[in-house]
Motif scaffolding. Sequence first.
Motif, mmCIF file in Angstrom:
data_model
loop_
_atom_site.group_PDB
_atom_site.id
_atom_site.type_symbol
_atom_site.label_atom_id
_atom_site.label_comp_id
_atom_site.label_asym_id
_atom_site.label_seq_id
_atom_site.Cartn_x
_atom_site.Cartn_y
_atom_site.Cartn_z
ATOM 1 N N VAL A 1 43.542 37.539 6.985
ATOM 2 C CA VAL A 1 44.544 37.004 7.902
ATOM 3 C C VAL A 1 44.101 35.625 8.384
ATOM 4 O O VAL A 1 44.855 34.664 8.355
ATOM 5 C CB VAL A 1 44.760 37.953 9.094
ATOM 6 N N SER A 2 42.867 35.539 8.841
ATOM 7 C CA SER A 2 42.243 34.282 9.239
ATOM 8 C C SER A 2 40.761 34.536 9.412
ATOM 9 O O SER A 2 40.383 35.511 10.066
ATOM 10 C CB SER A 2 42.838 33.757 10.553
ATOM 11 N N HIS A 3 39.914 33.694 8.836
ATOM 12 C CA HIS A 3 38.476 33.907 8.942
ATOM 13 C C HIS A 3 37.985 33.759 10.372
ATOM 14 O O HIS A 3 36.929 34.254 10.734
ATOM 15 C CB HIS A 3 37.722 32.937 8.034
ATOM 16 N N GLU A 4 38.769 33.097 11.232
ATOM 17 C CA GLU A 4 38.354 32.889 12.623
ATOM 18 C C GLU A 4 38.456 34.159 13.469
ATOM 19 O O GLU A 4 37.793 34.265 14.499
ATOM 20 C CB GLU A 4 39.212 31.784 13.251
ATOM 21 N N VAL A 5 39.283 35.096 13.051
ATOM 22 C CA VAL A 5 39.486 36.293 13.869
ATOM 23 C C VAL A 5 39.160 37.574 13.108
ATOM 24 O O VAL A 5 39.403 38.670 13.609
ATOM 25 C CB VAL A 5 40.956 36.375 14.378
ATOM 26 N N TYR A 6 38.609 37.440 11.906
ATOM 27 C CA TYR A 6 38.256 38.621 11.128
ATOM 28 C C TYR A 6 36.772 38.869 11.260
ATOM 29 O O TYR A 6 35.968 37.940 11.215
ATOM 30 C CB TYR A 6 38.645 38.432 9.657
ATOM 31 N N SER A 7 36.377 40.132 11.375
ATOM 32 C CA SER A 7 34.986 40.452 11.680
ATOM 33 C C SER A 7 34.038 40.284 10.505
ATOM 34 O O SER A 7 32.841 40.186 10.686
ATOM 35 C CB SER A 7 34.891 41.896 12.189
ATOM 36 N N LYS A 8 34.571 40.253 9.271
ATOM 37 C CA LYS A 8 33.717 40.095 8.099
ATOM 38 C C LYS A 8 34.297 39.032 7.188
ATOM 39 O O LYS A 8 35.507 38.920 7.049
ATOM 40 C CB LYS A 8 33.594 41.416 7.330
ATOM 41 N N PRO A 9 33.456 38.226 6.499
ATOM 42 C CA PRO A 9 33.962 37.235 5.566
ATOM 43 C C PRO A 9 34.563 37.901 4.342
ATOM 44 O O PRO A 9 34.142 38.963 3.931
ATOM 45 C CB PRO A 9 32.714 36.413 5.188
ATOM 46 N N VAL B 1 55.318 33.962 -2.111
ATOM 47 C CA VAL B 1 56.342 34.737 -2.820
ATOM 48 C C VAL B 1 56.247 34.536 -4.328
ATOM 49 O O VAL B 1 56.335 35.500 -5.100
ATOM 50 C CB VAL B 1 57.746 34.360 -2.311
ATOM 51 N N LYS B 2 56.056 33.294 -4.760
ATOM 52 C CA LYS B 2 56.008 32.998 -6.189
ATOM 53 C C LYS B 2 54.624 33.210 -6.802
ATOM 54 O O LYS B 2 54.448 33.027 -7.997
ATOM 55 C CB LYS B 2 56.458 31.553 -6.448
ATOM 56 N N ASN B 3 53.650 33.590 -5.988
ATOM 57 C CA ASN B 3 52.293 33.817 -6.481
ATOM 58 C C ASN B 3 52.203 35.243 -7.024
ATOM 59 O O ASN B 3 52.307 36.206 -6.267
ATOM 60 C CB ASN B 3 51.294 33.624 -5.333
ATOM 61 N N PRO B 4 51.998 35.423 -8.330
ATOM 62 C CA PRO B 4 51.959 36.782 -8.904
ATOM 63 C C PRO B 4 50.768 37.598 -8.433
ATOM 64 O O PRO B 4 50.742 38.808 -8.616
ATOM 65 C CB PRO B 4 51.891 36.515 -10.413
ATOM 66 N N LEU B 5 49.771 36.949 -7.826
ATOM 67 C CA LEU B 5 48.595 37.669 -7.357
ATOM 68 C C LEU B 5 48.760 38.206 -5.938
ATOM 69 O O LEU B 5 47.895 38.917 -5.447
ATOM 70 C CB LEU B 5 47.365 36.751 -7.405
ATOM 71 N N VAL B 6 49.874 37.863 -5.300
ATOM 72 C CA VAL B 6 50.116 38.325 -3.931
ATOM 73 C C VAL B 6 51.070 39.508 -3.956
ATOM 74 O O VAL B 6 52.171 39.416 -4.493
ATOM 75 C CB VAL B 6 50.713 37.199 -3.057
ATOM 76 N N SER B 7 50.646 40.611 -3.386
ATOM 77 C CA SER B 7 51.509 41.780 -3.263
ATOM 78 C C SER B 7 52.298 41.667 -1.966
ATOM 79 O O SER B 7 51.726 41.681 -0.880
ATOM 80 C CB SER B 7 50.682 43.071 -3.267
ATOM 81 N N MET B 8 53.617 41.554 -2.067
ATOM 82 C CA MET B 8 54.448 41.355 -0.888
ATOM 83 C C MET B 8 54.635 42.643 -0.083
ATOM 84 O O MET B 8 55.174 42.620 1.002
ATOM 85 C CB MET B 8 55.814 40.801 -1.308
ATOM 86 N N ASP B 9 54.210 43.770 -0.615
ATOM 87 C CA ASP B 9 54.357 45.038 0.091
ATOM 88 C C ASP B 9 52.996 45.670 0.340
ATOM 89 O O ASP B 9 52.856 46.881 0.400
ATOM 90 C CB ASP B 9 55.239 45.991 -0.715
ATOM 91 N N SER B 10 51.978 44.821 0.452
ATOM 92 C CA SER B 10 50.614 45.326 0.599
ATOM 93 C C SER B 10 50.303 45.635 2.056
ATOM 94 O O SER B 10 50.649 44.885 2.959
ATOM 95 C CB SER B 10 49.609 44.296 0.075
ATOM 96 N N LYS B 11 49.629 46.763 2.280
ATOM 97 C CA LYS B 11 49.155 47.122 3.614
ATOM 98 C C LYS B 11 47.641 46.963 3.704
ATOM 99 O O LYS B 11 47.025 47.429 4.657
ATOM 100 C CB LYS B 11 49.538 48.565 3.931
ATOM 101 N N GLU B 12 47.054 46.291 2.720
ATOM 102 C CA GLU B 12 45.602 46.216 2.641
ATOM 103 C C GLU B 12 45.044 44.826 2.832
ATOM 104 O O GLU B 12 43.854 44.665 3.056
ATOM 105 C CB GLU B 12 45.121 46.765 1.292
ATOM 106 N N ARG B 13 45.860 43.780 2.746
ATOM 107 C CA ARG B 13 45.325 42.421 2.776
ATOM 108 C C ARG B 13 46.356 41.440 3.327
ATOM 109 O O ARG B 13 47.553 41.622 3.159
ATOM 110 C CB ARG B 13 44.908 42.000 1.365
ATOM 111 N N GLY B 14 45.873 40.396 4.013
ATOM 112 C CA GLY B 14 46.745 39.342 4.495
ATOM 113 C C GLY B 14 47.130 38.388 3.378
ATOM 114 O O GLY B 14 46.852 38.632 2.205
ATOM 115 N N ILE B 15 47.764 37.285 3.725
ATOM 116 C CA ILE B 15 48.270 36.341 2.725
ATOM 117 C C ILE B 15 47.596 34.974 2.866
ATOM 118 O O ILE B 15 48.194 33.946 2.579
ATOM 119 C CB ILE B 15 49.787 36.180 2.834
ATOM 120 N N ASP B 16 46.356 34.980 3.326
ATOM 121 C CA ASP B 16 45.688 33.725 3.639
ATOM 122 C C ASP B 16 45.021 33.100 2.420
ATOM 123 O O ASP B 16 43.825 33.231 2.218
ATOM 124 C CB ASP B 16 44.647 33.968 4.730
ATOM 125 N N ASN B 17 45.793 32.412 1.560
ATOM 126 C CA ASN B 17 45.159 31.593 0.530
ATOM 127 C C ASN B 17 45.151 30.141 0.997
ATOM 128 O O ASN B 17 45.982 29.735 1.814
ATOM 129 C CB ASN B 17 45.847 31.760 -0.838
#
Length: 214
Positions: free
Chosen positions: A39-47, A180-196
């Motif tokens: 989500v953001s490295h500034e507020v996530y507890s692990k890199p 949206v157009k990135n094939p490596l991003v799952s738009m229905d994922s509950k496991e990871r944010g979209i912070d590229n």
Amino acid sequence: MTIYSLYIFDRHCSCVYYHDWHRSLRAKVATEGNILPAVSHEVYSKPTEGDVSGTPTPSYPGSRLALSSSTGIVVAVNEQPPPTPATVATQTATQATTSSLSFDEEAKLVYGVILSLRNLIKKLSGRDEQFVNYRTSTYKLHLFETVSGFKFVMLSDPNTDSLRFILRQIYAGPFLEYVVKNPLVSMDSKERGIDNELFRLSTDRLVRNVSVFS
């Protein structure tokens, strides 16, 4: 007038992206397990090991790589030196300006306010009315919601005019292009944010070009 921060929530009510600029109180690192990684490295507890686009993420303490915020170039850095008295004093001052809430609690409160006000407006004014912003004495919240259920939320100075246009530009530009157009991003994922990094840098550049940003 200025812009404080940006949140993006998905249709599962999860915060999948966060970015801030002029916050006076920094959010505490989120409690482990209560926020999606990337989500953001500034507020996530692990890199994280890298984002979904394969580009490197900004460095964490102890890392030997850093991403320059001005050029986007990865550069090598030395290991952090032992803390000096001045460094300790700076860290203490930083901790003193940290919010009492962890980021996961803060994100839940922001989403809760949006959901409550949106439901209130629909019940009082009918389904044709939309909740787009509200203002307090210290900040103004702006909301742009997509058909797919993503909610773009921006906090700004209370005297700022509506910023829905910039939220719409973020959605129609960087979000569609790098998420949206990135094939490596799952738009229905509950496991990871979209912070590229391409999305983050493009969003940052777009916001900084707004006239009210200072």
